[in-house]
Write a protein that holds these residues in place. Sequence first.
Motif, PDB file in Angstrom:
ATOM      1  N   VAL A 117       5.473   4.102  -2.429  1.00  0.00           N
ATOM      2  CA  VAL A 117       5.363   2.893  -1.619  1.00  0.00           C
ATOM      3  C   VAL A 117       6.700   2.642  -0.938  1.00  0.00           C
ATOM      4  CG1 VAL A 117       3.598   1.871  -3.098  1.00  0.00           C
ATOM      5  CG2 VAL A 117       6.008   1.405  -3.551  1.00  0.00           C
ATOM      6  N   PRO A 118       6.698   2.030   0.243  1.00  0.00           N
ATOM      7  CA  PRO A 118       7.947   1.769   0.947  1.00  0.00           C
ATOM      8  C   PRO A 118       8.904   0.931   0.099  1.00  0.00           C
ATOM      9  CG  PRO A 118       6.073   1.440   2.409  1.00  0.00           C
ATOM     10  CD  PRO A 118       5.516   1.619   1.027  1.00  0.00           C
ATOM     11  N   ILE A 161       8.835   8.992   5.445  1.00  0.00           N
ATOM     12  CA  ILE A 161       8.728   9.516   4.077  1.00  0.00           C
ATOM     13  C   ILE A 161       9.729  10.651   3.918  1.00  0.00           C
ATOM     14  CG2 ILE A 161       7.231  10.600   2.366  1.00  0.00           C
ATOM     15  CD1 ILE A 161       4.836   9.405   3.884  1.00  0.00           C
ATOM     16  N   VAL A 162      10.599  10.535   2.938  1.00  0.00           N
ATOM     17  CA  VAL A 162      11.616  11.545   2.700  1.00  0.00           C
ATOM     18  C   VAL A 162      11.414  12.142   1.312  1.00  0.00           C
ATOM     19  CG1 VAL A 162      14.084  11.991   2.415  1.00  0.00           C
ATOM     20  CG2 VAL A 162      13.298  10.438   4.218  1.00  0.00           C
ATOM     21  N   ILE A 163      11.352  13.476   1.263  1.00  0.00           N
ATOM     22  CA  ILE A 163      11.383  14.188  -0.012  1.00  0.00           C
ATOM     23  C   ILE A 163      12.746  14.874  -0.091  1.00  0.00           C
ATOM     24  CG2 ILE A 163      10.403  16.036  -1.403  1.00  0.00           C
ATOM     25  CD1 ILE A 163       7.709  15.417  -0.252  1.00  0.00           C
ATOM     26  N   LEU A 185      10.725   7.203  -0.611  1.00  0.00           N
ATOM     27  CA  LEU A 185      11.616   8.271  -1.065  1.00  0.00           C
ATOM     28  C   LEU A 185      11.118   8.897  -2.359  1.00  0.00           C
ATOM     29  CD1 LEU A 185      14.371   9.808  -0.920  1.00  0.00           C
ATOM     30  CD2 LEU A 185      15.356   7.908  -2.233  1.00  0.00           C
ATOM     31  N   LEU A 186      10.957  10.223  -2.328  1.00  0.00           N
ATOM     32  CA  LEU A 186      10.718  11.011  -3.533  1.00  0.00           C
ATOM     33  C   LEU A 186      11.888  11.965  -3.680  1.00  0.00           C
ATOM     34  CD1 LEU A 186       9.041  12.154  -5.891  1.00  0.00           C
ATOM     35  CD2 LEU A 186       7.891  13.645  -4.236  1.00  0.00           C
ATOM     36  N   THR A 187      12.631  11.844  -4.770  1.00  0.00           N
ATOM     37  CA  THR A 187      13.813  12.674  -4.986  1.00  0.00           C
ATOM     38  C   THR A 187      13.565  13.633  -6.140  1.00  0.00           C
ATOM     39  OG1 THR A 187      15.246  10.865  -4.244  1.00  0.00           O
ATOM     40  CG2 THR A 187      16.295  12.659  -5.457  1.00  0.00           C
ATOM     41  N   ASN A 242       0.824  -1.203   0.000  1.00  0.00           N
ATOM     42  CA  ASN A 242       0.000   0.000   0.000  1.00  0.00           C
ATOM     43  C   ASN A 242       0.863   1.259   0.000  1.00  0.00           C
ATOM     44  OD1 ASN A 242      -2.390  -1.485   0.113  1.00  0.00           O
ATOM     45  ND2 ASN A 242      -2.321  -1.585   2.352  1.00  0.00           N
ATOM     46  N   PRO A 243       0.437   2.289  -0.731  1.00  0.00           N
ATOM     47  CA  PRO A 243       1.175   3.557  -0.735  1.00  0.00           C
ATOM     48  C   PRO A 243       1.133   4.227   0.638  1.00  0.00           C
ATOM     49  CG  PRO A 243      -0.342   3.421  -2.605  1.00  0.00           C
ATOM     50  CD  PRO A 243      -0.692   2.310  -1.683  1.00  0.00           C
ATOM     51  N   VAL A 244       2.237   4.894   0.983  1.00  0.00           N
ATOM     52  CA  VAL A 244       2.265   5.692   2.216  1.00  0.00           C
ATOM     53  C   VAL A 244       2.030   7.166   1.908  1.00  0.00           C
ATOM     54  CG1 VAL A 244       3.719   4.102   3.497  1.00  0.00           C
ATOM     55  CG2 VAL A 244       4.789   5.854   2.051  1.00  0.00           C
ATOM     56  N   LEU A 245       2.139   7.529   0.642  1.00  0.00           N
ATOM     57  CA  LEU A 245       1.843   8.883   0.200  1.00  0.00           C
ATOM     58  C   LEU A 245       1.198   8.802  -1.176  1.00  0.00           C
ATOM     59  CD1 LEU A 245       3.993  12.080   0.400  1.00  0.00           C
ATOM     60  CD2 LEU A 245       3.014  11.417  -1.777  1.00  0.00           C
TER      61      LEU A 245
END
Length: 479
Positions: A28-29, A166-168, A198-200, A2-5
């Motif tokens: 997703v993780p 969650i890291v951006i 992670l979203l980079t 499942n997505p976390v964001l």
Amino acid sequence: MNPVLTIEAVSVHAGSQRIVAPTSLALVPGRPLTIIGETGSGKSLLAQAIVGNLPDGLSAEGHVTIGDVSEDAGASGRHALWGRGITVLPQEPWLSLDPTMRALPQVAETHQFVAGLGDAEADRAAADGLAGVGLSEAGAKYPFQLSGGMAQRLAFVVARAGGAPIVIADEPTKGLDAARIGEVVDLLRKGLADGGALLTITHDVEVARRLGGEVAIMLKGEIVERGEADLVLTAPQHEYTRMLLAADPRHWPTRSPADPSVATEGNVLALRDVSASRGGRTLFSGLSLAVGPGEIVGLTGPSGCGKSTLGDVALGLVRADAGMVQRQASLPPAAFQKLYQDPVAAFPPRRTLRRTLGDLAALHRLDASKIPELMKRLRLYPALLDRRPGQVSGGELQRFSLLRVLLLKPALIVADEPSSRLDLVTQKEMIELIVDAADRDGCAIILISHDEALVDAVADRRIRLDGDVSVREPDRQSA
């Protein structure tokens, strides 16, 4: 999994003007998502809309879901998740670090007040975090005592201290040498391995390639291509993606030597047996260097080795510990200019860019009519002139730095990581302008960069500082 964001049709607007088109994505993780785009494309604004931290004057539409918090993009309920549920690795470390606090207490404070650790435990965790990014000896230093790359690593450790899953990461490797980039990528991947998401946001294609997962290419506020990193970055379908990959310095043709007819007798700058230190540590010693008109000298080496210090010594901004520095006596002080690694620290923060450039033209009796021409060449829109430095992207501000320097028609430019904030396409354009100043106007250039491929493509010769007292000076073919 499942997505976390999840974001659904999130867009960004400045009044009636849409800056970022409706965008949907899910994190997703364990699976990274990287957004690649040129400076000013809207990728950082999308990240700010996700977090709920858009600059004044901008608004967001759409829907954002983080864990159990689901709300309209313009709402503020997810602010309570900052640091604990979601965190941002900032693009500009100088704007996120406290200039009055030493490095270790800044990290420990986050461990204590965000993660809830006790004093002693927070100090130990802070020391471990600094050691993990090569900053063990920087704990007692203030941010202004650190190089740009070191400050970026400190900001990284502070942002991660709260333990958010969650890291951006907004340009997390900007200004770092290859070794440090590898360390940051490894840290980001470790967070994924531990179950994080992670979203980079980056303009560095190599970072996206090393992270893997999924990539999305953004152009003018819209995702134009998206898919598996290996597929998109090796067989791109969109014309812009192909152009982006072709702009990698490793694919640039080697620059031809400057026209000797441009050069004049004598050196613009000469250093003889120069030594310098910082914090009681010798950075370099016995260094001699002469730079003639129209010559480009590349300066490379790891973070903290003294590259920026050498440039400052050449300009007279820092006094050498020993040796002689000679600048051509017939030239005025304004003929020796620096392009700063962190342009946000080089502009008056409360003045519009129009006023800053106007003041410069008035002070030095410059031809202000050249400003629109230079802006067009640097792809800077006229509307940006009425903004303050904090209201434009880091890449746009770096291009304004180059504009300001070129207005003065300098004899020597020390360009300190001048393209570290730029995407590959804009970087190529900017470096071409710097090279043009050397080839056409006979301006001498000291080009400081972590990117050895870039330096080897344009420099007449390259000097490498090894992080101690030794200096190597390979020829242009020894990449």
